[in-house]
Design a protein around this motif. Structure first.
Motif, PDB file in Angstrom:
ATOM      1  N   UNK A 242      29.705 -44.428  28.254  1.00 47.75           N
ATOM      2  CA  UNK A 242      28.282 -44.361  27.923  1.00 47.75           C
ATOM      3  C   UNK A 242      27.449 -44.261  29.196  1.00 47.75           C
ATOM      4  N   UNK A 243      27.811 -45.033  30.219  1.00 40.26           N
ATOM      5  CA  UNK A 243      27.076 -44.990  31.487  1.00 40.26           C
ATOM      6  C   UNK A 243      27.162 -43.600  32.110  1.00 40.26           C
ATOM      7  N   UNK A 244      28.365 -43.020  32.102  1.00 40.50           N
ATOM      8  CA  UNK A 244      28.518 -41.659  32.623  1.00 40.50           C
ATOM      9  C   UNK A 244      27.685 -40.676  31.815  1.00 40.50           C
ATOM     10  N   UNK A 245      27.717 -40.811  30.495  1.00 43.48           N
ATOM     11  CA  UNK A 245      27.027 -39.861  29.615  1.00 43.48           C
ATOM     12  C   UNK A 245      25.512 -39.950  29.736  1.00 43.48           C
ATOM     13  N   UNK A 246      25.019 -41.045  30.298  1.00 44.03           N
ATOM     14  CA  UNK A 246      23.579 -41.185  30.524  1.00 44.03           C
ATOM     15  C   UNK A 246      23.157 -40.678  31.900  1.00 44.03           C
ATOM     16  N   UNK A 247      24.132 -40.218  32.698  1.00 45.87           N
ATOM     17  CA  UNK A 247      23.829 -39.658  34.024  1.00 45.87           C
ATOM     18  C   UNK A 247      23.505 -38.175  33.876  1.00 45.87           C
ATOM     19  N   UNK A 248      22.255 -37.830  34.071  1.00 49.42           N
ATOM     20  CA  UNK A 248      21.843 -36.440  33.834  1.00 49.42           C
ATOM     21  C   UNK A 248      22.497 -35.484  34.831  1.00 49.42           C
ATOM     22  N   UNK A 249      22.653 -35.954  36.072  1.00 50.21           N
ATOM     23  CA  UNK A 249      23.427 -35.240  37.080  1.00 50.21           C
ATOM     24  C   UNK A 249      24.586 -36.146  37.490  1.00 50.21           C
ATOM     25  N   UNK A 250      25.546 -35.606  38.201  1.00 50.73           N
ATOM     26  CA  UNK A 250      26.706 -36.399  38.617  1.00 50.73           C
ATOM     27  C   UNK A 250      26.268 -37.597  39.465  1.00 50.73           C
ATOM     28  N   UNK A 251      26.911 -38.741  39.197  1.00 53.28           N
ATOM     29  CA  UNK A 251      26.647 -39.961  39.948  1.00 53.28           C
ATOM     30  C   UNK A 251      27.963 -40.552  40.445  1.00 53.28           C
ATOM     31  N   UNK A 252      27.899 -41.396  41.467  1.00 55.57           N
ATOM     32  CA  UNK A 252      29.097 -42.027  42.006  1.00 55.57           C
ATOM     33  C   UNK A 252      29.688 -43.046  41.030  1.00 55.57           C
ATOM     34  N   UNK A 253      28.940 -43.430  40.014  1.00 59.50           N
ATOM     35  CA  UNK A 253      29.431 -44.399  39.025  1.00 59.50           C
ATOM     36  C   UNK A 253      30.143 -43.725  37.860  1.00 59.50           C
ATOM     37  N   UNK A 254      30.213 -42.393  37.853  1.00 57.80           N
ATOM     38  CA  UNK A 254      30.815 -41.650  36.734  1.00 57.80           C
ATOM     39  C   UNK A 254      32.332 -41.828  36.679  1.00 57.80           C
ATOM     40  N   UNK A 255      32.871 -41.598  35.468  1.00 58.87           N
ATOM     41  CA  UNK A 255      34.283 -41.264  35.309  1.00 58.87           C
ATOM     42  C   UNK A 255      34.338 -39.792  34.926  1.00 58.87           C
ATOM     43  N   UNK A 256      35.527 -39.191  34.968  1.00 61.21           N
ATOM     44  CA  UNK A 256      35.610 -37.772  34.637  1.00 61.21           C
ATOM     45  C   UNK A 256      36.773 -37.504  33.689  1.00 61.21           C
ATOM     46  N   UNK A 257      36.944 -36.264  33.189  1.00 59.48           N
ATOM     47  CA  UNK A 257      37.910 -36.006  32.118  1.00 59.48           C
ATOM     48  C   UNK A 257      39.374 -36.182  32.501  1.00 59.48           C
ATOM     49  N   UNK A 258      39.691 -36.286  33.802  1.00 55.78           N
ATOM     50  CA  UNK A 258      41.073 -36.579  34.171  1.00 55.78           C
ATOM     51  C   UNK A 258      41.499 -37.935  33.617  1.00 55.78           C
ATOM     52  N   UNK A 259      40.513 -38.775  33.338  1.00 57.87           N
ATOM     53  CA  UNK A 259      40.812 -40.070  32.727  1.00 57.87           C
ATOM     54  C   UNK A 259      41.588 -39.894  31.423  1.00 57.87           C
ATOM     55  N   UNK A 260      41.253 -38.873  30.640  1.00 58.98           N
ATOM     56  CA  UNK A 260      41.912 -38.652  29.350  1.00 58.98           C
ATOM     57  C   UNK A 260      43.376 -38.283  29.567  1.00 58.98           C
ATOM     58  N   UNK A 261      43.628 -37.388  30.514  1.00 61.94           N
ATOM     59  CA  UNK A 261      45.009 -36.991  30.817  1.00 61.94           C
ATOM     60  C   UNK A 261      45.796 -38.164  31.384  1.00 61.94           C
ATOM     61  N   UNK A 262      45.198 -38.905  32.307  1.00 62.95           N
ATOM     62  CA  UNK A 262      45.905 -40.023  32.929  1.00 62.95           C
ATOM     63  C   UNK A 262      46.155 -41.150  31.930  1.00 62.95           C
ATOM     64  N   UNK A 263      45.270 -41.308  30.961  1.00 64.46           N
ATOM     65  CA  UNK A 263      45.471 -42.309  29.915  1.00 64.46           C
ATOM     66  C   UNK A 263      46.718 -41.955  29.087  1.00 64.46           C
ATOM     67  N   UNK A 264      46.888 -40.665  28.798  1.00 70.63           N
ATOM     68  CA  UNK A 264      48.095 -40.222  28.087  1.00 70.63           C
ATOM     69  C   UNK A 264      49.340 -40.528  28.896  1.00 70.63           C
TER      70      UNK A 264
END
Length: 337
Positions: A242-264
């Motif tokens: 949710x915090x990432x999705x509220x970042x209108x531009x990229x922020x240092x607090x973001x996560x990214x979609x590699x999280x989905x692959x690494x979770x698998x």
């Protein structure tokens, strides 16, 4: 009595695309742009279009005939040449699947982390940035082995310093909070110490003494993902996404979609593969245009990423790369009018 053969699950392809020539989009973006303090995240290099989308679709038509549907995700009007009557292509705008509280967004991670919400999207899908291209024939098994996404369970060590590295580290923090490295390796040892990784497997041995995950191999090529895994992460780690999705531009607090692959990978629900054998990542401001053009014309790899960067003559670079794609994908495809 007829014997039913094993039927492989459907696989869709999702591509995200932005047209920075869209004046209305530029004006809207610029109204928000100055309020953010990360100039790298706002750089025009993150948004400019190289006029290669036609070749992206030709690559899919010619080299991935197994795809069920192609979802074009955009905030812009679609190109006039795109054949919307083709039953395989579906245009999805941001407001069609991203919760309105997160819009408008100019952060690709917001779009990527919400792709699982696309109506009708298959459980198994391959995510492409619009700078990822197919250059020779692929099979569905290139991305999925049955119901399992192909991935590399290869450890890495990450460092801070730039926006992308911070997002990767944020991913690792969440993974360490949800998975025990010792347990993960004990449950699936042959998926980690697998000869398919070649010499890269030595990284797992070198980092074995570390009790927590320190990072994962990042191939920066199309990602084989599962909707259910994205949903699980949203359920388990809502605040971070949710915090990432509220970042209108990229922020240092973001996560990214590699999280989905690494979770698998940490869940053990993946099929080992040496993904670098299939593709190559090119950073234009580091390697220049010539190696990219040579790779395309000689069809050296199934997939390539042409990551934007400062080039001395943008128009000339565009012409060279377009000409290279024209040499292997000159014929209009079913996705074109």
């Amino acid at each position: 009595m007829a014997i039913l053969k094993n039927v492989e699950p459907d696989v869709d392809i999702v591509v995200t695309w932005v047209d920075d020539n869209d004046i209305e989009w530029r004006e809207t973006r610029d109204r928000f742009k100055n309020s953010e303090n990360d100039s790298e995240a706002q750089s025009d290099l993150r948004f400019r279009d190289w006029d290669l989308l036609r070749y992206w679709f030709r690559g899919i038509a010619n080299y991935a005939p197994w795809v069920r549907r192609v979802y074009l995700v955009t905030v812009n009007p679609v190109p006039k040449w795109l054949n919307l009557d083709n039953g395989k292509v579906v245009v999805v705008h941001h407001e069609d699947f991203i919760p309105r509280v997160y819009l408008p967004t100019y952060n690709s991670r917001v779009i990527e982390l919400n792709l699982h919400r696309i109506e009708g999207l298959s459980e198994n899908f391959v995510y492409f940035n619009d700078d990822y291209f197919l250059c020779k024939p692929t099979k569905k098994s290139h991305f999925f082995k049955g119901d399992l996404p192909r991935a590399m369970a290869v450890s890495n060590s990450l460092s801070v310093g730039d926006n992308i590295s911070h997002a990767m580290l944020n991913n690792i923090q969440l993974l360490n909070e949800n998975f025990s490295k010792h347990h993960v390796l004990r449950e699936s040892p042959l998926k980690w110490f697998n000869l398919k990784y070649g010499i890269a497997m030595l990284q797992n041995l070198a980092l074995l003494p570390w009790p927590r995950f320190t990072g994962f191999h990042n191939h920066h090529l199309p990602l084989a993902l599962k909707r259910s895994v994205a949903e699980e992460i949203w359920n388990r780690e809502f605040d971070a996404l949710d915090r990432t999705s509220r970042s209108r531009f990229r922020q240092f607090t973001d996560v990214n979609p590699f999280l989905i692959s690494w979770w698998s990978i940490c869940s053990g629900k993946f099929a080992p593969a040496h993904l670098k054998k299939y593709g190559r990542y090119f950073q234009l401001d580091q390697v220049g245009v010539a190696p990219v053009v040579d790779s395309i014309r000689k069809q050296k790899y199934s997939t390539i990423c042409i990551n934007d960067g400062s080039v001395p003559d943008l128009d000339a670079a565009k012409r060279e790369i377009q000409s290279a794609f024209e040499s292997i994908l000159s014929e209009p495809c079913r996705f074109e009018r």
